[in-house]
Design an enzyme around this catalytic site. Sequence first.
Site, PDB file in Angstrom:
ATOM      1  N   HIS A   1      -4.160   3.143  -3.279  1.00 19.08           N
ATOM      2  CA  HIS A   1      -4.310   2.518  -1.963  1.00 19.08           C
ATOM      3  C   HIS A   1      -3.520   1.218  -1.832  1.00 19.08           C
ATOM      4  O   HIS A   1      -2.681   1.100  -0.947  1.00 19.08           O
ATOM      5  CB  HIS A   1      -5.791   2.259  -1.657  1.00 19.08           C
ATOM      6  CG  HIS A   1      -6.006   1.301  -0.535  1.00 19.08           C
ATOM      7  ND1 HIS A   1      -6.079   1.697   0.775  1.00 19.08           N
ATOM      8  CD2 HIS A   1      -6.112  -0.054  -0.526  1.00 19.08           C
ATOM      9  CE1 HIS A   1      -6.233   0.628   1.546  1.00 19.08           C
ATOM     10  NE2 HIS A   1      -6.261  -0.447   0.779  1.00 19.08           N
TER      11      HIS A   1
ATOM     12  N   HIS B   1       0.836  -1.196   0.000  1.00 20.15           N
ATOM     13  CA  HIS B   1       0.000   0.000   0.000  1.00 20.15           C
ATOM     14  C   HIS B   1       0.873   1.248   0.000  1.00 20.15           C
ATOM     15  O   HIS B   1       1.262   1.734   1.071  1.00 20.15           O
ATOM     16  CB  HIS B   1      -0.905  -0.018   1.228  1.00 20.15           C
ATOM     17  CG  HIS B   1      -1.751  -1.256   1.329  1.00 20.15           C
ATOM     18  ND1 HIS B   1      -1.238  -2.468   1.738  1.00 20.15           N
ATOM     19  CD2 HIS B   1      -3.066  -1.472   1.057  1.00 20.15           C
ATOM     20  CE1 HIS B   1      -2.207  -3.375   1.721  1.00 20.15           C
ATOM     21  NE2 HIS B   1      -3.321  -2.800   1.305  1.00 20.15           N
TER      22      HIS B   1
ATOM     23  N   GLU C   1     -18.423  -5.260  23.747  1.00 17.00           N
ATOM     24  CA  GLU C   1     -17.560  -6.439  23.911  1.00 17.00           C
ATOM     25  C   GLU C   1     -16.319  -6.380  23.031  1.00 17.00           C
ATOM     26  O   GLU C   1     -15.225  -6.777  23.443  1.00 17.00           O
ATOM     27  CB  GLU C   1     -18.338  -7.725  23.593  1.00 17.00           C
ATOM     28  CG  GLU C   1     -19.497  -8.023  24.538  1.00 17.00           C
ATOM     29  CD  GLU C   1     -20.763  -7.237  24.195  1.00 17.00           C
ATOM     30  OE1 GLU C   1     -20.786  -6.537  23.151  1.00 17.00           O
ATOM     31  OE2 GLU C   1     -21.738  -7.323  24.973  1.00 17.00           O
TER      32      GLU C   1
ATOM     33  N   HIS D   1     -29.033 -17.133  23.516  1.00 20.45           N
ATOM     34  CA  HIS D   1     -28.106 -16.945  24.628  1.00 20.45           C
ATOM     35  C   HIS D   1     -27.332 -18.213  24.975  1.00 20.45           C
ATOM     36  O   HIS D   1     -26.605 -18.243  25.958  1.00 20.45           O
ATOM     37  CB  HIS D   1     -28.863 -16.445  25.862  1.00 20.45           C
ATOM     38  CG  HIS D   1     -29.150 -14.970  25.810  1.00 20.45           C
ATOM     39  ND1 HIS D   1     -29.824 -14.392  24.751  1.00 20.45           N
ATOM     40  CD2 HIS D   1     -28.831 -13.962  26.661  1.00 20.45           C
ATOM     41  CE1 HIS D   1     -29.916 -13.088  24.969  1.00 20.45           C
ATOM     42  NE2 HIS D   1     -29.317 -12.800  26.114  1.00 20.45           N
TER      43      HIS D   1
HETATM   44  C1  TPP Z   1     -11.718  -5.201   9.491  1.00 26.20           C
HETATM   45  C2  TPP Z   1     -11.145  -4.997   8.142  1.00 26.20           C
HETATM   46  N1  TPP Z   1     -11.956  -5.000   7.066  1.00 26.20           N
HETATM   47  C3  TPP Z   1     -11.442  -4.874   5.833  1.00 26.20           C
HETATM   48  C4  TPP Z   1     -10.112  -4.723   5.637  1.00 26.20           C
HETATM   49  C5  TPP Z   1      -9.547  -4.629   4.230  1.00 26.20           C
HETATM   50  N2  TPP Z   1      -9.076  -3.261   3.982  1.00 26.20           N
HETATM   51  C6  TPP Z   1      -7.798  -2.933   4.126  1.00 26.20           C
HETATM   52  S1  TPP Z   1      -7.512  -1.304   3.845  1.00 26.20           S
HETATM   53  C7  TPP Z   1      -9.132  -1.032   3.473  1.00 26.20           C
HETATM   54  C8  TPP Z   1      -9.587   0.344   3.093  1.00 26.20           C
HETATM   55  C9  TPP Z   1      -9.269   1.274   4.164  1.00 26.20           C
HETATM   56  O1  TPP Z   1      -9.612   2.571   3.862  1.00 26.20           O
HETATM   57  P1  TPP Z   1      -8.957   3.703   4.729  1.00 26.20           P
HETATM   58  O2  TPP Z   1      -8.969   3.323   6.140  1.00 26.20           O
HETATM   59  O3  TPP Z   1      -9.603   4.968   4.365  1.00 26.20           O
HETATM   60  O4  TPP Z   1      -7.446   3.667   4.304  1.00 26.20           O
HETATM   61  P2  TPP Z   1      -6.747   4.460   3.111  1.00 26.20           P
HETATM   62  O5  TPP Z   1      -7.009   3.717   1.855  1.00 26.20           O
HETATM   63  O6  TPP Z   1      -7.297   5.803   3.089  1.00 26.20           O
HETATM   64  O7  TPP Z   1      -5.332   4.399   3.522  1.00 26.20           O
HETATM   65  C10 TPP Z   1      -9.866  -2.202   3.598  1.00 26.20           C
HETATM   66  C11 TPP Z   1     -11.306  -2.297   3.333  1.00 26.20           C
HETATM   67  C12 TPP Z   1      -9.294  -4.726   6.787  1.00 26.20           C
HETATM   68  N3  TPP Z   1      -7.977  -4.607   6.715  1.00 26.20           N
HETATM   69  N4  TPP Z   1      -9.823  -4.829   8.009  1.00 26.20           N
END
Ligand code: TPP
Length: 694
Positions: A286, A38, A438, A499
């Site tokens: 990204h 990234h 939780e 539950h």
């Molecule tokens: C719980 C979770 N869901 C999905 C992902 C997959 N994922 C990684 S980065 C991303 C997008 C994140 O967007 P943002 O936080 O705005 O980061 P940016 O691209 O702006 O750096 C996703 C969906 C993950 N790492 N964790």
Amino acid sequence: MSVTTVAAPMADTELDQLSIDTIRTLSIDAVQQAKSGHPGTPMALAPLVYTLWNRVMRFDPEDPLWPNRDRFVLSNGHASMLLWSVLHLTQTRAVNADYERLGQPSVSLEDIRRFRQLDSKAPGHPEYHWVSGVETTTGPLGQGVATSVGMAIAQKWLADRYNRPGFAIFDYDIYAVCGDGCLMEGVGAEAASLAGHLGLDNLCWIYDNNHITIEGNTSLAFTEDVATRFLAYGWNVLRVGDANDLDRIQLALGIFRETKGRPTFIILDSHIGYGSPHKHDTSAAHGEPLGEDEVRLTKRSYGWPEDQRFLVPDGVREHFAAGIGTRGAAARREWTTLFESYRVKYPDLAREIEQMQRRELPAGWDRDLPVFPADSKGIAGRDASGKVLNVLAQSVPWVLGGSADLGPSNKTTLTYPGAGSFQAGNRGGKMLHFGIREHAMAAIVNGLALSKLRAFGATFFIFSDYARPAIRLSTLMELPTIFVFTHDAMGDGEDGPTHQPVEHLASLRAIPGLVTLRPGDANEVVEAYRYVMQLRHQPAALVLSRQPLPTLDRRVYAPATGVARGAYVLADPPGGSPEVILIASGSELSLAVEAHEKLIAEGTRSRVVSMPSWEIFEQQPQDYRDSVLPPAVKARLAIEQASTFGWERYVGRAGHVIGMRTFGASAPLKALQEKFGFKPERIVTSARELLGRQ
Ligand SMILES: Cc1ncc(C[n+]2csc(CCOP(=O)(O)OP(=O)(O)O)c2C)c(N)n1
Ligand SMILES: [Mg+2]
């Protein structure tokens, strides 16, 4: 005559820019080389991370474990190259699992060249325990920010207990960087709400407001007013409109440090892929390499040599050494001197701090643990647990924790005088009130454990599902956290199938490294805690009954200390040599014992194995395991009020499992035991069937 040309010394602003562009280009090159990763967010956030580390944070790269260091959490863990770059450029040193400093770099340039490759100290996402200087494992969005709240609670608690006039032993701050994802995830909201309530003014989140996630612009799914939301949570909300404005960033961080009574949220407007002519502000920046051509164009836009890769220009490491290196070393030196005089003045407190840092237990920590007398009516697992927790919280000062609003049901309430609730106005309280959150609770427990406190979090076992992602990270990080799960099966009968846990034991047992314990009577609960407390690098889940379980007569049956081996022979036929083995955990143990007595009376040679923990049993030597479950004895019956999934490994093909193959139902417990076959008579019949007798 030779002429020596002396280059004019670079101005600080030039060095600032050079350092920032080094972070950017290292990130770009590493992702390009790995063909995955990234790049866009490190390109955008390099100025932030540079300013925070080189101008603000109190962190000594020589000792990344110095207890009073500021904490840095990269909650948007996909931007890991930010962390690898800065750990490399600050020349942060590695430490080992015994907390010894090794002298070698935490992240070398070679590691960065081998970004995302096997054994590299620059893995895909920040990994605690693998790379020194990483404060918590991140990647699942939202976990980092939620964990940072636990770190902030820990700092407040530590300061309250250990600081004395003139001795600010703990006065560090916690910084967490997050993106849109962390703020969309529920766990981020749960944690922010609690942090606001608790007024954690040692906590600063910096939000990378770039309007971009994977699928495109945030206009697709995230259009709320985040600033107003955080204001409503009770945070101090600041905005820096230009992610390249170092002075504004520094100013905002300064305001954070001066703000009292509430956490700070800095909204930083940034441009993902900053400097890339074609990918700037697009989701294409990204999660994929820029591509060779775009890398060149981007480097050109930074005024960087286009053909140089992994370039760290002269002066950059020195610039970090002069900034964070010098400041951090001075801060640690001062603290070390302070701690020496603290040790003279407050030797007991100093000893506590040192024991805690090494995850040791104070002498006599288990002296007051209860012993429960035999009692056929018995006591509920949760009640026994409550008694134990109240002892431990007193004998180990840094044991603390609480429940997600189920304290009275989980019996985790600390009732001894002076225990107190942790609140904005009572930082020494040992009882945490997580509210009905939780997921954040488990992440916060992780943050407390990362701060070396011995923390527990509790809820109904059924809701362990709501906490599972953080429990998984706890295990991945090898943290000695304690999860107390009560109402372990159908004991809360009338509440019905919503539950009643079924698949939860199997699902926790499937997490590598997690110790799951389902004790069968009150003394097994005590032994379970005795075992768990001695773990230094493993989390544990205690699965406890709601209803009373008979306290077994240990003069008749084997001592509960067998819990420390995961499974043990509780009862045997006279003279040994069983022909059938009954294996049970938790509330089914006493049923197995009852069935065993009937079988013995009718001349069937049965053995009862109490098996509170598969994981601990699996760690025992083969000869011990064979002595408990002799391979020659094929007639084996497991009884557990949970999914039968996995029990085949102990009962074998010839064995049988009395367990759950459906969800439960809403009815009094007795009716449910009848319906689902958790009765001694049923066990007796099954045992006979296994032996081919009617
Ligand atoms: C719980 C979770 N869901 C999905 C992902 C997959 N994922 C990684 S980065 C991303 C997008 C994140 O967007 P943002 O936080 O705005 O980061 P940016 O691209 O702006 O750096 C996703 C969906 C993950 N790492 N964790
Ligand atoms: Mg984003």
